[in-house]
Write a protein that holds these residues in place. Structure first.
Motif, PDB file in Angstrom:
ATOM      1  N   VAL A  77       0.857  -1.184   0.000  1.00 35.20           N
ATOM      2  CA  VAL A  77       0.000   0.000   0.000  1.00 35.20           C
ATOM      3  C   VAL A  77       0.894   1.234   0.000  1.00 35.20           C
ATOM      4  O   VAL A  77       1.801   1.349   0.826  1.00 35.20           O
ATOM      5  CB  VAL A  77      -0.925   0.027   1.240  1.00 35.20           C
ATOM      6  N   THR A  78       0.663   2.148  -0.942  1.00 33.25           N
ATOM      7  CA  THR A  78       1.452   3.370  -1.026  1.00 33.25           C
ATOM      8  C   THR A  78       0.526   4.566  -1.140  1.00 33.25           C
ATOM      9  O   THR A  78      -0.413   4.552  -1.942  1.00 33.25           O
ATOM     10  CB  THR A  78       2.400   3.341  -2.249  1.00 33.25           C
ATOM     11  N   TYR A  79       0.768   5.570  -0.303  1.00 31.09           N
ATOM     12  CA  TYR A  79       0.061   6.844  -0.414  1.00 31.09           C
ATOM     13  C   TYR A  79       0.968   7.805  -1.177  1.00 31.09           C
ATOM     14  O   TYR A  79       2.089   8.073  -0.744  1.00 31.09           O
ATOM     15  CB  TYR A  79      -0.265   7.413   0.972  1.00 31.09           C
ATOM     16  N   TYR A  80       0.471   8.307  -2.290  1.00 29.58           N
ATOM     17  CA  TYR A  80       1.276   9.184  -3.133  1.00 29.58           C
ATOM     18  C   TYR A  80       0.913  10.644  -2.936  1.00 29.58           C
ATOM     19  O   TYR A  80      -0.241  10.977  -2.641  1.00 29.58           O
ATOM     20  CB  TYR A  80       1.059   8.844  -4.614  1.00 29.58           C
ATOM     21  N   VAL A  81       1.896  11.502  -3.115  1.00 28.55           N
ATOM     22  CA  VAL A  81       1.667  12.916  -3.382  1.00 28.55           C
ATOM     23  C   VAL A  81       1.883  13.035  -4.880  1.00 28.55           C
ATOM     24  O   VAL A  81       2.980  12.752  -5.386  1.00 28.55           O
ATOM     25  CB  VAL A  81       2.660  13.820  -2.618  1.00 28.55           C
ATOM     26  N   VAL A  82       0.825  13.402  -5.606  1.00 30.49           N
ATOM     27  CA  VAL A  82       0.901  13.447  -7.062  1.00 30.49           C
ATOM     28  C   VAL A  82       0.916  14.903  -7.512  1.00 30.49           C
ATOM     29  O   VAL A  82       0.009  15.674  -7.195  1.00 30.49           O
ATOM     30  CB  VAL A  82      -0.280  12.703  -7.718  1.00 30.49           C
ATOM     31  N   ILE A  83       1.967  15.256  -8.226  1.00 30.23           N
ATOM     32  CA  ILE A  83       2.083  16.595  -8.791  1.00 30.23           C
ATOM     33  C   ILE A  83       1.658  16.474 -10.250  1.00 30.23           C
ATOM     34  O   ILE A  83       2.299  15.762 -11.034  1.00 30.23           O
ATOM     35  CB  ILE A  83       3.520  17.130  -8.631  1.00 30.23           C
ATOM     36  N   VAL A  84       0.538  17.125 -10.562  1.00 28.16           N
ATOM     37  CA  VAL A  84      -0.071  16.978 -11.885  1.00 28.16           C
ATOM     38  C   VAL A  84       0.270  18.198 -12.740  1.00 28.16           C
ATOM     39  O   VAL A  84       0.122  19.345 -12.301  1.00 28.16           O
ATOM     40  CB  VAL A  84      -1.600  16.795 -11.770  1.00 28.16           C
ATOM     41  N   PHE A  85       0.718  17.910 -13.958  1.00 26.40           N
ATOM     42  CA  PHE A  85       1.079  18.944 -14.917  1.00 26.40           C
ATOM     43  C   PHE A  85       0.112  18.925 -16.091  1.00 26.40           C
ATOM     44  O   PHE A  85      -0.617  17.952 -16.303  1.00 26.40           O
ATOM     45  CB  PHE A  85       2.511  18.737 -15.414  1.00 26.40           C
ATOM     46  N   TYR A  86       0.156  20.007 -16.879  1.00 28.12           N
ATOM     47  CA  TYR A  86      -0.733  20.154 -18.025  1.00 28.12           C
ATOM     48  C   TYR A  86       0.071  20.653 -19.213  1.00 28.12           C
ATOM     49  O   TYR A  86       0.948  21.502 -19.068  1.00 28.12           O
ATOM     50  CB  TYR A  86      -1.834  21.166 -17.682  1.00 28.12           C
ATOM     51  N   VAL A  87      -0.236  20.116 -20.380  1.00 32.47           N
ATOM     52  CA  VAL A  87       0.336  20.628 -21.624  1.00 32.47           C
ATOM     53  C   VAL A  87      -0.729  20.536 -22.713  1.00 32.47           C
ATOM     54  O   VAL A  87      -1.460  19.546 -22.793  1.00 32.47           O
ATOM     55  CB  VAL A  87       1.629  19.871 -22.033  1.00 32.47           C
ATOM     56  N   LYS A  88      -0.821  21.595 -23.502  1.00 31.23           N
ATOM     57  CA  LYS A  88      -1.742  21.628 -24.638  1.00 31.23           C
ATOM     58  C   LYS A  88      -0.905  21.567 -25.902  1.00 31.23           C
ATOM     59  O   LYS A  88      -0.076  22.446 -26.147  1.00 31.23           O
ATOM     60  CB  LYS A  88      -2.580  22.908 -24.606  1.00 31.23           C
ATOM     61  N   LEU A  89      -1.105  20.510 -26.668  1.00 30.38           N
ATOM     62  CA  LEU A  89      -0.329  20.311 -27.882  1.00 30.38           C
ATOM     63  C   LEU A  89      -1.002  21.004 -29.057  1.00 30.38           C
ATOM     64  O   LEU A  89      -2.236  21.028 -29.154  1.00 30.38           O
ATOM     65  CB  LEU A  89      -0.194  18.818 -28.194  1.00 30.38           C
ATOM     66  N   ASP A  90      -0.200  21.544 -29.977  1.00 27.31           N
ATOM     67  CA  ASP A  90      -0.758  22.154 -31.180  1.00 27.31           C
ATOM     68  C   ASP A  90      -0.527  21.257 -32.397  1.00 27.31           C
ATOM     69  O   ASP A  90      -0.662  21.689 -33.536  1.00 27.31           O
ATOM     70  CB  ASP A  90      -0.182  23.562 -31.401  1.00 27.31           C
ATOM     71  N   TYR A  91      -0.176  20.015 -32.150  1.00 28.66           N
ATOM     72  CA  TYR A  91       0.011  19.030 -33.217  1.00 28.66           C
ATOM     73  C   TYR A  91      -0.441  17.674 -32.686  1.00 28.66           C
ATOM     74  O   TYR A  91      -0.425  17.438 -31.478  1.00 28.66           O
ATOM     75  CB  TYR A  91       1.484  18.953 -33.629  1.00 28.66           C
ATOM     76  N   LEU A  92      -0.847  16.799 -33.588  1.00 27.73           N
ATOM     77  CA  LEU A  92      -1.222  15.443 -33.190  1.00 27.73           C
ATOM     78  C   LEU A  92       0.049  14.609 -33.105  1.00 27.73           C
ATOM     79  O   LEU A  92       0.735  14.410 -34.110  1.00 27.73           O
ATOM     80  CB  LEU A  92      -2.194  14.832 -34.199  1.00 27.73           C
ATOM     81  N   PRO A  93       0.413  14.147 -31.907  1.00 30.08           N
ATOM     82  CA  PRO A  93       1.677  13.408 -31.769  1.00 30.08           C
ATOM     83  C   PRO A  93       1.569  11.976 -32.289  1.00 30.08           C
ATOM     84  O   PRO A  93       0.484  11.401 -32.349  1.00 30.08           O
ATOM     85  CB  PRO A  93       1.904  13.410 -30.251  1.00 30.08           C
ATOM     86  N   VAL A  94       2.704  11.456 -32.692  1.00 30.34           N
ATOM     87  CA  VAL A  94       2.806  10.024 -32.968  1.00 30.34           C
ATOM     88  C   VAL A  94       2.982   9.351 -31.615  1.00 30.34           C
ATOM     89  O   VAL A  94       3.930   9.639 -30.891  1.00 30.34           O
ATOM     90  CB  VAL A  94       4.007   9.725 -33.883  1.00 30.34           C
TER      91      VAL A  94
END
Length: 137
Positions: A77-94
């Motif tokens: 059992v693990t309790y995480y501290v999750v640091i969530v990031f955001y990125v908006k892409l201007d291209y459809l990635p492979v």
């Protein structure tokens, strides 16, 4: 433990990973190594799990507490501290998947797959609602 999550958006859709182990859907991300900066861990995990390389990520939120518990198949059992990031892409990635994943796909806000990874639901729902105020929980 500290880990990262990354919300990747392209044309109002979110990238979700169909994870092979628990068979649910969540954002890319993973553990921060002991000698690693959080932002570098997020970029590394994003690349390892999707093949996407980014230069910049924005802070979306920090999530902790009972909603961030993970119980592994071996009983750990693990309790995480999750640091969530955001990125908006201007291209459809492979997209390239790794061994942790059945697949990667962009989903519309109104057509999210099920089940969502329990730990990721909170930030996925915030993204769906367009709530980009940095949350610390």
């Amino acid at each position: 433990s500290v880990s990262t999550g990354i919300i990747v958006e392209y044309q109002n859709q979110i990238l979700l990973q169909h994870r092979s182990d628990p068979n649910d859907y969540g954002t890319p991300g993973g553990n921060v190594e002991l000698d690693e900066k959080v932002i570098e861990a997020a970029k590394r995990e994003l690349f390892e799990e999707t093949g996407i390389t980014v230069n910049e990520l924005s802070l979306f939120g920090i999530y902790s507490g009972k909603n961030q518990v993970t119980i592994y198949p071996n009983g750990d059992v693990t309790y995480y501290v999750v640091i969530v990031f955001y990125v908006k892409l201007d291209y459809l990635p492979v997209l390239m998947i790794d061994e942790e994943s059945h697949g990667l796909q962009f989903y519309n806000k109104t057509q999210l797959p099920s089940p969502l990874k329990p730990t990721d639901v909170e930030w996925i729902q915030a993204w769906v609602k367009g709530n980009f105020d940095v949350k610390i929980d």
